[in-house]
Design an enzyme around this catalytic site. Sequence first.
Site, mmCIF file in Angstrom:
data_model
loop_
_atom_site.group_PDB
_atom_site.id
_atom_site.type_symbol
_atom_site.label_atom_id
_atom_site.label_comp_id
_atom_site.label_asym_id
_atom_site.label_seq_id
_atom_site.Cartn_x
_atom_site.Cartn_y
_atom_site.Cartn_z
ATOM 1 N N GLU A 22 0.791 -1.226 0.000
ATOM 2 C CA GLU A 22 0.000 0.000 0.000
ATOM 3 C C GLU A 22 0.832 1.289 0.000
ATOM 4 O O GLU A 22 0.357 2.329 -0.443
ATOM 5 C CB GLU A 22 -0.928 0.017 1.231
ATOM 6 C CG GLU A 22 -1.989 -1.075 1.232
ATOM 7 C CD GLU A 22 -3.124 -0.810 0.247
ATOM 8 O OE1 GLU A 22 -3.411 0.376 -0.035
ATOM 9 O OE2 GLU A 22 -3.709 -1.790 -0.267
ATOM 10 N N SER A 59 -50.812 -23.913 40.023
ATOM 11 C CA SER A 59 -50.439 -24.835 41.101
ATOM 12 C C SER A 59 -48.964 -24.797 41.477
ATOM 13 O O SER A 59 -48.559 -25.498 42.410
ATOM 14 C CB SER A 59 -50.793 -26.266 40.704
ATOM 15 O OG SER A 59 -52.149 -26.342 40.381
#
Lengths: 193, 746
Positions: free
Chosen positions: B163, B441
């Site tokens: 680069e 319950s």
Amino acid sequence: MIDRLSFRAALLAALLSLAGCASGPGGGIYVPVGGEPAKAPEPPRTSTDTEESEAPVWRKSEQPEAAQEPGEPSRSSSPSYRETGDGLSPAALSLVREAEQLLAQGNVSGAIARLERVQRIAPRSAEVYFKLSEAYVAGNQLGSAEQFTLKGLSLAGSDIRLQRAGWLLLADIRRARGNVAGADQAEARAAAL
Amino acid sequence: MFRLCAIGLVLLAGWMVYLDAVVTSRFEGRRFEVPSRVYARPLELFDGASVSASALERELSLSGFRKGGGEKAGSYQRSGNRFVISTRGFSFPDGDEPRRRISLSVSGDRVQGFSVIQGESAPIVRLEPAQIGGIYPAHKEDRVLVQLDEVPALLPTTLMAVEDRNFYDHFGIAPLSIGRAMLANIQAGRIVQGGSTLTQQLVKNFFLTREQTLVRKANEALMSVLLELHYEKNDILETYLNEVYLGQAGTRSIHGFGLASQFYFGESLKDLDVHQIALLVGMVKGPSYYNPRRHPERATERRNLVISEMEEAGLIEPGRAARARGLPLGVSERPSYSENRYPAYIDLVRRHLARDYKEEDLRSEGLRIFTTLNPAIQYAAEYAVTETLPRLAGGQSSEALEATLVVTAKDSGEVLALVGGRDPQFAGFNRALDANRPIGSLIKPFIYLSALQEPERYTLSTPVLDKSFTLEFDDGKRWQPKNYDGEERGEVPLHKALSRSYNLPAVRVGLDIGVDVVRETLTAFGVDTPISRYPSMLLGSVSMSPVTVAQIYQGLATSGFNTPLRTIREVTDAGGEALSRYSLEVEQVADPAAVHLVQYAMQETMQEGTGRSAYYTVPQELTLAGKTGTTDDGRDSWFAGFSGDLLAVAWVGRDDNGPTSLTGASGALPVWSRFMAQVPQHGFSPVVPDGVNYHWVNSERQALTDEYCDNARLLPYIAGSEPTQTISCSGNLERRIRGWFEGLFQ
């Protein structure tokens, strides 16, 4: 007071290390998924006999196939219970030793972190809760120490040595917290064993 | 003309001052917002650890291990039930777990023959935890920060070779390269080469938009020069390595080489090989165009070009380059974790975190969050919900049915798994936390526990009346509770009333002991919302979320010890310093002896009562304890129960609170038992507390009896509360003889 407590805790530590070695890995109630043929479940016991292998007639595997049907009366009178908690496996013991070293170096939170690892792999062992109690005593967190001692006692079952160690530790912690009556009570429990 | 120039210069100077401020403020301050990382619990491996071979393999894959020779760190080899695993090592909050190679086999869902074959020996080893999520900055950038000195030297040199060859020599811009690039582009008739330096690329990403205008180009050049004026080359390079965009995972963008390495290879940057470095550097040019998962040919071509550049620049020898070019891409099949894999669980983690941390810190400080999620258990829980729900619908549309499943470690209160709905991937309404529904319950064990704490009044064999009655209130309203099946049975022993879930005895006992006492028990066990004072609460008109139900059942599953549910063990900062630890806590809230009696009846529920159909699915040997719950018209179907290791709460119902044809046993229980059947675990076998004795009794007649008598039942009693009357049975010679032989062999 804390000094005496620490002394008792150390004594307990020594005792528990031995207990751990003696009892070896627990886990007679382990049920794997598939694979190996399933082992018989823990039988209910009417005596304090702790030899698991000596109750052949209770083995579910030896009962007729019909007993496998859910709701059949064969299971009806046999909810499971046991007389003592698990022992510590070699892996758990190695972590307990690391925790002991950390505690000796004054690293209380490091020791607690190790012991919580032990608790995760051996959650039904009274020793690990007593050890946690010892670590909390060292960190002067007596409230937590008392609760972990109680939890350990709930797993001591018929093991008199563990029970006595737990009640004595509890007595010291309670006395250090100013609960004289509670301490006397715990000491009396230890003495009655 | 001169004046115009002067004005221009002043304006330019002013602009430069502004740009300088922009450049320095960003560079001086915290440069990156780093998301928090959320980890699953690490798998602990040792002799006797319970894990199945398939669960171990899944766990390895989730933690980013690759299948292979098991020699390279982060890989494993499996042959049958034998595993060789090379761990990468991990820095845990309580200490480092070094790299090791371990060997073990799995037999009957248990680890056997565990040994460390390379590295520091230890009887127990933690695998690195799987990353299960992240808490991201608003702009959804994700990165793992790296420092220049921990990056393999080949990475920056390759990056420069490809680069920006003169990085260490230019002052931010390189007019020569720009000229060269322009020439090349003119010759080619299109853009084939960029002339930007690494500094310019960084400036562009850091401060500017992507638009291609001359003004932007000029700003970019000016800022690059300013950046170079203020900062060292290495500082700029390091920032570049962490900033560069390298891919996308859903809405999350992958920035920097540190994360890209994990994302594409499942490996740490420092472990990358030449061909892997080349691929990442090659991708800088166009991360989506060269995406190695989507476009492997393009990516390979680009990678090989980079390898040639490395060779040309003298970074690697020709032989090594040729070998590298011949290698496959080596990309992991999928990222080591995908975003939002466990939305319901992460939701609970975030709520726990919100107590102690600011949202903005979680999004930006790079915290590490160690949770209690057990991926194997979560997998089983999700499977149980998604597989069972479609079968439950019966005649009606199954679309409307929803379900949740909460799983905790019985003795530590750690939340191991959480399923928030029929689609576990859906990150919406979290029913496990936010659906407050009547528990039916499920309340009964707390009623009977309240009663059994008074052993002089109630024991498991105390007869309770299963007969209807009407309550008339002061305002003239009447309430007439009924049994689910509409039948009445007269007197039944208490243990049977609980295991069969009869309503009438429960209400009678509750009223006898006092609604307020039951409320106190519930509060002690962890209900922190107001509880109704109406007697209808005794039939579970109290609403709770599944997580709250798990919390209160925790105390029933242990010997009356409350353990706060936890999803987080530790939080550390980015450097591994501990910020908070959430320790195990226990608090005794009930008499262990009374809890033991309730546990007995909850085991009976599974063996003879409303939960018995669980054993169609679960191995007969796995002792379980539990309780069903159903509300009117099957609007809520609940099941809460536990084994020796796990506590699980299942709920099935509809979001619109509409009726279903389900009961607790036909809706939630199948989900629950399908889950339990998949997980290797210990059966429930509580230690008998001090002061509890077991006796053979005829519970229908409340009398001690002999083991071999008909209707004999081994029941636990709090010392002093056992029946005083004795009945013996005559006859039944066969059973007598069997009893006698049992004695002989004991």
